[in-house]
Design a protein around this motif. Structure first.
Motif, mmCIF file in Angstrom:
data_model
loop_
_atom_site.group_PDB
_atom_site.id
_atom_site.type_symbol
_atom_site.label_atom_id
_atom_site.label_comp_id
_atom_site.label_asym_id
_atom_site.label_seq_id
_atom_site.Cartn_x
_atom_site.Cartn_y
_atom_site.Cartn_z
ATOM 1 N N VAL A 41 47.676 18.590 41.548
ATOM 2 C CA VAL A 41 47.074 17.644 40.601
ATOM 3 C C VAL A 41 48.152 16.997 39.723
ATOM 4 O O VAL A 41 48.020 15.838 39.309
ATOM 5 C CB VAL A 41 45.952 18.342 39.775
ATOM 6 N N LYS A 42 49.262 17.710 39.489
ATOM 7 C CA LYS A 42 50.318 17.152 38.627
ATOM 8 C C LYS A 42 50.937 15.872 39.214
ATOM 9 O O LYS A 42 51.460 15.046 38.479
ATOM 10 C CB LYS A 42 51.422 18.187 38.370
ATOM 11 N N TYR A 43 50.830 15.701 40.512
ATOM 12 C CA TYR A 43 51.400 14.487 41.122
ATOM 13 C C TYR A 43 50.539 13.253 40.867
ATOM 14 O O TYR A 43 50.963 12.130 41.095
ATOM 15 C CB TYR A 43 51.605 14.686 42.623
ATOM 16 N N SER A 125 54.698 8.170 47.592
ATOM 17 C CA SER A 125 55.945 8.333 46.833
ATOM 18 C C SER A 125 56.254 9.779 46.442
ATOM 19 O O SER A 125 57.309 10.057 45.892
ATOM 20 C CB SER A 125 55.905 7.444 45.581
ATOM 21 N N LYS A 126 55.326 10.699 46.697
ATOM 22 C CA LYS A 126 55.590 12.109 46.346
ATOM 23 C C LYS A 126 55.658 12.942 47.627
ATOM 24 O O LYS A 126 54.644 13.131 48.303
ATOM 25 C CB LYS A 126 54.465 12.686 45.458
ATOM 26 N N GLU A 127 56.837 13.422 47.880
ATOM 27 C CA GLU A 127 57.069 14.161 49.122
ATOM 28 C C GLU A 127 56.102 15.338 49.325
ATOM 29 O O GLU A 127 55.560 15.505 50.425
ATOM 30 C CB GLU A 127 58.542 14.619 49.147
ATOM 31 N N LEU A 129 53.134 15.639 48.598
ATOM 32 C CA LEU A 129 51.829 15.147 49.049
ATOM 33 C C LEU A 129 51.934 14.572 50.460
ATOM 34 O O LEU A 129 51.119 14.846 51.329
ATOM 35 C CB LEU A 129 51.313 14.050 48.104
ATOM 36 N N ARG A 130 52.997 13.788 50.667
ATOM 37 C CA ARG A 130 53.124 13.077 51.953
ATOM 38 C C ARG A 130 53.385 14.040 53.108
ATOM 39 O O ARG A 130 52.878 13.876 54.203
ATOM 40 C CB ARG A 130 54.257 12.047 51.852
ATOM 41 N N GLU A 131 54.204 15.083 52.819
ATOM 42 C CA GLU A 131 54.629 15.944 53.927
ATOM 43 C C GLU A 131 53.474 16.746 54.538
ATOM 44 O O GLU A 131 53.596 17.258 55.643
ATOM 45 C CB GLU A 131 55.739 16.901 53.463
ATOM 46 N N VAL A 132 52.355 16.823 53.828
ATOM 47 C CA VAL A 132 51.217 17.595 54.351
ATOM 48 C C VAL A 132 50.420 16.775 55.380
ATOM 49 O O VAL A 132 49.667 17.321 56.183
ATOM 50 C CB VAL A 132 50.308 18.050 53.176
ATOM 51 N N LEU A 133 50.591 15.452 55.347
ATOM 52 C CA LEU A 133 49.833 14.599 56.272
ATOM 53 C C LEU A 133 50.457 14.653 57.664
ATOM 54 O O LEU A 133 51.682 14.672 57.805
ATOM 55 C CB LEU A 133 49.825 13.151 55.769
ATOM 56 N N VAL A 134 49.595 14.633 58.670
ATOM 57 C CA VAL A 134 50.074 14.688 60.056
ATOM 58 C C VAL A 134 49.982 13.273 60.653
ATOM 59 O O VAL A 134 48.902 12.681 60.677
ATOM 60 C CB VAL A 134 49.204 15.672 60.889
ATOM 61 N N ASP A 135 51.119 12.744 61.093
ATOM 62 C CA ASP A 135 51.202 11.393 61.678
ATOM 63 C C ASP A 135 50.541 10.331 60.791
ATOM 64 O O ASP A 135 49.631 9.611 61.238
ATOM 65 C CB ASP A 135 50.529 11.355 63.069
ATOM 66 N N PRO A 136 50.984 10.225 59.541
ATOM 67 C CA PRO A 136 50.282 9.287 58.649
ATOM 68 C C PRO A 136 50.664 7.814 58.852
ATOM 69 O O PRO A 136 51.816 7.497 59.139
ATOM 70 C CB PRO A 136 50.750 9.740 57.261
ATOM 71 N N VAL A 137 49.660 6.964 58.718
ATOM 72 C CA VAL A 137 49.909 5.526 58.598
ATOM 73 C C VAL A 137 49.381 5.157 57.218
ATOM 74 O O VAL A 137 48.164 5.225 56.963
ATOM 75 C CB VAL A 137 49.160 4.726 59.686
#
Ligand SMILES: C[S@@+](CC[C@H](N)C(=O)[O-])C[C@H]1O[C@@H](n2cnc3c(N)ncnc32)[C@H](O)[C@@H]1O
Length: 321
Positions: A41-43, A125-127, A129-137
């Protein structure tokens, strides 16, 4: 005239969108105080002003209820299931579930474009958060990834939102959990009924969990409405569903076979005793009466239909949850 009506609607929508910033700020503050854990949530909210112990305990009850029922649903439905969160705001459910390797096949969030655009920005912009997504567009206001999708849409136009959901891979034959956490009450009752009806008519093994304020007409309810009105925000739906009975009837009249509803004071009573004892030690609460009044003015209501008989009647709190 037409222009002023549309600009009024835009400013009403903006006020409703701002309630998401408030909810996120309250959740951020309560997690900082130790009410529950949420590393994500802090992100979505960097700083948060002090909130009263009553507010923190109210948010604890709301968040823990949703967490416990989502877990119960997933334990019954397994990974071949879906979660659809309408008016999700900056909800962190996908990330908190992933951190515990609890992942439905698909989790979809829908909110106004202005909100999803900001959520896209934070996620891209927050790694962590992003790194948890699989094959994101990641687009300007939407995200498509293997297990998570973020869609922009106006829930008052459920025909369009429904088409978007189906074309984004939502499968009406899978067990599906619908979430609305403090969302439907901001909509005209005809429109919130359409959201409930769309889900009830299209999914035959599904559960719809809703949280929102009730009892608009006593002094607490009138003050709550006046405070929101002061910020340009109306609880358009509260008079159509002002108590537990009308909350239940809304589900039964709109495509759902079974229902239950609890006010949050009952929910608070039914949350695990050890957790309540722990959080009640976090901050001193002078006036218990105010907390009880606050909790009595919010409710959780649910509709479910269980054609595949996966046990959706168990997705509720019990005395020893
Ligand atoms: C009080 S916030 C709750 C956010 C989140 N569910 C939570 O509990 O933290 C209400 C959310 O509902 C969204 N919302 C309200 N009306 C909507 C509509 N017609 N279409 C899409 N989103 C809507 C708002 O933009 C906002 O993000």
């Amino acid at each position: 005239m037409a222009q002023s009506r549309s600009s009024r609607r835009a400013s009403d929508d903006l006020a409703v969108q701002t309630t998401n910033d408030d909810a996120t700020s309250c959740k951020r503050y309560a997690t900082q105080k130790g009410y529950w854990e949420d590393d994500f949530v802090k992100y979505f909210c960097r700083t948060s002003d002090r909130k009263s112990p009553e507010i923190n305990r109210g948010y604890f009850a709301r968040v823990r209820l949703y967490q416990l029922l989502v877990e119960k649903f997933l334990s019954l439905a397994g990974e071949e299931s879906q979660v659809i969160n309408f008016g999700a705001g900056y909800d962190t459910l996908y990330w908190t579930l992933s951190a515990r390797s609890l992942r439905p096949k698909l989790l979809v969030e829908v909110d106004f474009e202005a909100v999803t655009a900001r959520k896209c920005y934070y996620i891209s912009s927050k790694e962590p958060l992003r790194e948890v997504l699989v094959d994101p567009v990641i687009e300007k206001d939407s995200i498509s990834s293997k297990h998570y999708k973020l869609l922009s849409g106006d829930l008052r136009d459920m025909a369009t939102v429904g088409e978007k959901l189906l074309s984004s891979g939502v499968d009406t034959s899978l067990p599906t959990l619908f979430l609305t956490e403090c969302v439907l009450v901001y909509m005209d009752p005809d429109k919130s009924r359409e959201v409930i009806r769309w889900a009830g008519n299209n999914f035959s093994t599904a559960l719809f969990l809703n949280y929102e304020p009730i009892f608009p007409d006593d002094s607490f309810g009138l003050t709550m409405q006046a405070n929101l009105a002061h910020r340009g925000c109306s609880l358009l739906g509260i008079n159509a569903c002002p108590d537990l009975e009308s909350q239940k009837q809304r589900f039964l009249g709109n495509g759902w076979q079974c229902t239950w509803a609890l006010d949050m004071a009952e929910v608070y009573q039914q949350l695990p005793k050890n957790e309540i004892q722990r959080i009640e030690r976090l901050e001193f609460l002078d006036e218990k009466e105010l907390l009880i009044q606050l909790l009595q003015h919010y409710c959780a209501s649910c509709g479910y239909t269980d054609k595949k008989r996966i046990g959706l009647d168990k997705v509720r709190l019990s005395k020893n949850s």
